[in-house]
Design an enzyme around this catalytic site. Structure first.
Site, PDB file in Angstrom:
ATOM      1  N   GLU A  92     167.127 -27.325  -5.154  1.00 40.09           N
ATOM      2  CA  GLU A  92     166.948 -28.700  -5.387  1.00 40.09           C
ATOM      3  C   GLU A  92     167.365 -28.717  -7.000  1.00 40.09           C
ATOM      4  O   GLU A  92     168.134 -29.346  -7.608  1.00 40.09           O
ATOM      5  CB  GLU A  92     165.878 -29.518  -5.002  1.00 40.09           C
ATOM      6  CG  GLU A  92     165.921 -30.893  -5.353  1.00 40.09           C
ATOM      7  CD  GLU A  92     164.796 -31.900  -4.753  1.00 40.09           C
ATOM      8  OE1 GLU A  92     164.447 -31.672  -3.780  1.00 40.09           O
ATOM      9  OE2 GLU A  92     164.267 -32.546  -5.487  1.00 40.09           O
ATOM     10  N   HIS A 143     158.123 -25.124   3.670  1.00 39.60           N
ATOM     11  CA  HIS A 143     157.873 -25.328   2.039  1.00 39.60           C
ATOM     12  C   HIS A 143     159.115 -26.283   1.650  1.00 39.60           C
ATOM     13  O   HIS A 143     160.267 -25.809   2.043  1.00 39.60           O
ATOM     14  CB  HIS A 143     157.443 -24.199   1.336  1.00 39.60           C
ATOM     15  CG  HIS A 143     156.198 -23.392   1.851  1.00 39.60           C
ATOM     16  ND1 HIS A 143     156.352 -22.450   2.567  1.00 39.60           N
ATOM     17  CD2 HIS A 143     154.822 -23.846   1.524  1.00 39.60           C
ATOM     18  CE1 HIS A 143     154.990 -22.083   2.935  1.00 39.60           C
ATOM     19  NE2 HIS A 143     154.243 -22.766   2.320  1.00 39.60           N
ATOM     20  N   HIS A 144     158.919 -26.855   0.744  1.00 43.41           N
ATOM     21  CA  HIS A 144     160.000 -27.436  -0.088  1.00 43.41           C
ATOM     22  C   HIS A 144     160.991 -26.592  -0.784  1.00 43.41           C
ATOM     23  O   HIS A 144     160.375 -25.674  -1.526  1.00 43.41           O
ATOM     24  CB  HIS A 144     159.279 -28.596  -0.934  1.00 43.41           C
ATOM     25  CG  HIS A 144     160.544 -29.346  -1.832  1.00 43.41           C
ATOM     26  ND1 HIS A 144     160.037 -29.689  -2.967  1.00 43.41           N
ATOM     27  CD2 HIS A 144     161.755 -29.702  -1.533  1.00 43.41           C
ATOM     28  CE1 HIS A 144     161.132 -30.408  -3.636  1.00 43.41           C
ATOM     29  NE2 HIS A 144     162.285 -30.428  -2.772  1.00 43.41           N
ATOM     30  N   GLY A 145     162.330 -26.940  -0.570  1.00 43.10           N
ATOM     31  CA  GLY A 145     163.154 -25.941  -1.372  1.00 43.10           C
ATOM     32  C   GLY A 145     163.529 -26.465  -2.718  1.00 43.10           C
ATOM     33  O   GLY A 145     164.482 -26.704  -3.179  1.00 43.10           O
ATOM     34  N   THR A 150     155.689 -30.719  -4.224  1.00 47.52           N
ATOM     35  CA  THR A 150     156.818 -31.742  -4.239  1.00 47.52           C
ATOM     36  C   THR A 150     157.562 -31.889  -3.111  1.00 47.52           C
ATOM     37  O   THR A 150     157.452 -31.429  -2.048  1.00 47.52           O
ATOM     38  CB  THR A 150     157.865 -31.111  -5.395  1.00 47.52           C
ATOM     39  OG1 THR A 150     158.214 -29.705  -5.103  1.00 47.52           O
ATOM     40  CG2 THR A 150     157.298 -31.135  -6.881  1.00 47.52           C
TER      41      THR A 150
END
Ligand code: V1P
Ligand code: CA
Ligand code: ZN
Length: 397
Positions: A188, A182-184, A218
């Site tokens: 960020e 998964h996107h961090g 995202t």
């Protein structure tokens, strides 16, 4: 220069408070803190505890969590229990609890749980700052989705942001790398307005056949932080969106090419690596086809950069493979090679015997679980690398 001169190798510390294991998100919830029990048992069964300094860190307190999170959110988090929770209370919803899929349930001991995993990440950070170790490991941390006043995606407190804040007291530039599927997004966002942290996340990105985006939706290649040229954080995020089914060879090449370039351009003084194990083949939530050694090769690559390193956990929803991976990666840190046959004297050996294809061994073939067709062509990945290199040119050197 980075305190890594020891000829015998790296000094590694292991930060773990066993009380974290006993928390339950609920029986149908994919996040299982007892995967940490399995991990610890494997680490001990291979004798890796003799090769590291072991720490049992105290839980973080309110003021320490307040390094990142709002007081109001923390007060709510510290007081809420399954008994007093009101699911239609506007604050309950605004702070991200419950929700349609109940990603962030309120369970017994929630405050204790978040304090324990964050305490361990803080302990890891202090160990690097004090030069007690070159690599500090906390498999209970890595909860990268939490925002300063919002629980999200199984994450209530962002231990990573707090650990990075501590590193920033001594280090001018910290690199964050995230190989969870998964996107961090939480990390960020927390550092979007500073050039002192560079965030790099590899993740599944895209919309499924029912029209749902892969969580959290995202992290496309063109999302590289604020666009405003006056913002210091401009171009200090790099996102690598990947499609279903990526294989070992492709991922290793992508990871090494991109991270090497980021190291060269950003020259960080410390690195935090989130090693979410949901990027493995056969994960309950993930979509990739990676084997344990390919996942672990990312840790080897980062270790080879020779900067002080915090290695933390994250996602991972097939508990026995999470344990295998994090045990292997602990061995990578200390420079040990582990035999494939599991030691026969481990308490939870049973948990590793019943595998369809991994009975009794450390390195089962996870690629052959063939859960997801590989939708990544080599040509598409080459294009992705070119775009990533182009994005990096926007960062002022
Ligand atoms: O997709 C969603 C929700 C549905 N809403 C529209 C968004 N949630 C995901 C959350 C995944 C969190 C991953 C955390 C981490 O990055 C870091 C620890 O690994 C989700 C999923 C899924 N398949 O993506 N929640 C659940 N599954 C879930 C399933 C059963 C019970 C509770 C939650
Ligand atoms: Ca990621
Ligand atoms: Zn994840």
């Amino acid at each position: 220069e980075y305190g890594l001169e020891r000829p015998q190798g790296y000094s590694v510390s292991f930060h773990y408070n066993p009380h974290v294991e006993y928390h339950h998100f609920g029986s149908s919830h994919p996040m299982k803190p007892w995967r940490l029990t399995l991990t610890k048992q494997l680490v001990l069964s291979y004798g890796l505890e003799y090769t590291m300094d072991l720490y049992e860190p105290r839980p973080a307190n309110f003021n320490e969590l307040n390094i990142f999170h709002d007081r109001e959110y923390l007060s709510y988090l510290s007081e809420i229990t399954p008994q007093n929770a009101k699911p239609d209370d506007p604050q309950y919803i605004a702070y991200g609890f419950g929700g349609d899929s109940n990603d962030c349930p309120v369970f017994d001991g929630l405050w204790n749980y978040v304090s324990l995993y964050t305490g361990a990440s803080m302990s890891a950070a202090y160990n690097l700052l004090n030069k007690q170790s070159d690599i500090a490991i906390n498999w209970s941390g890595g909860l990268h989705h939490a925002k300063k006043n919002l629980a999200s995606g199984f994450c209530y407190v962002n231990d990573i942001v707090i650990a990075i804040q501590l590193l920033l007291t001594q280090h001018q530039r910290v690199l964050y790398i995230d190989i969870d599927v998964h996107h961090g997004d939480g990390v960020e966002q927390a550092f979007e307005s500073t050039d002192r942290v560079f965030t790099l996340s590899f993740h599944k990105y895209g919309i499924d056949r029912h029209g749902w985006p892969f969580f959290p939706g995202t992290g496309n290649i063109d999302e590289m932080g604020p666009k405003d040229p006056a913002n210091r954080g401009k171009a200090h995020s790099l996102n690598i969106p990947i499609d279903d089914g990526i294989d070992d060879h492709q991922y290793k090449y992508l990871f090494k090419t991109v991270t090497s370039k980021v190291i060269e351009k950003y020259n960080p003084q410390a690195i935090v690596l989130q090693s979410g194990a949901d990027s493995l083949g056969g994960d309950r939530l993930g979509r990739f086809n990676l084997n344990i050694k390919a996942h672990g090769s990312c840790i080897e690559t980062v270790k080879s950069f020779g900067r002080p390193l915090i290695l933390i956990g994250g996602g991972g929803y097939t508990p026995r493979n999470v344990a295998r991976t994090w045990c292997h990666e602990t061995a990578v840190c200390v420079g040990a090679t582990l035999h494939n046959d599991l030691p026969t004297h481990i308490p939870y050996l049973q948990a590793f015997q019943g595998d369809e294809n991994g009975g009794g061994i450390l390195y089962p073939d996870l690629h052959n679980t063939k859960r997801h067709d590989n939708l990544n062509t080599d040509a598409a990945l080459q294009k992705l690398i070119e775009k990533a290199m182009e994005n990096l040119r926007y960062m002022e050197g």
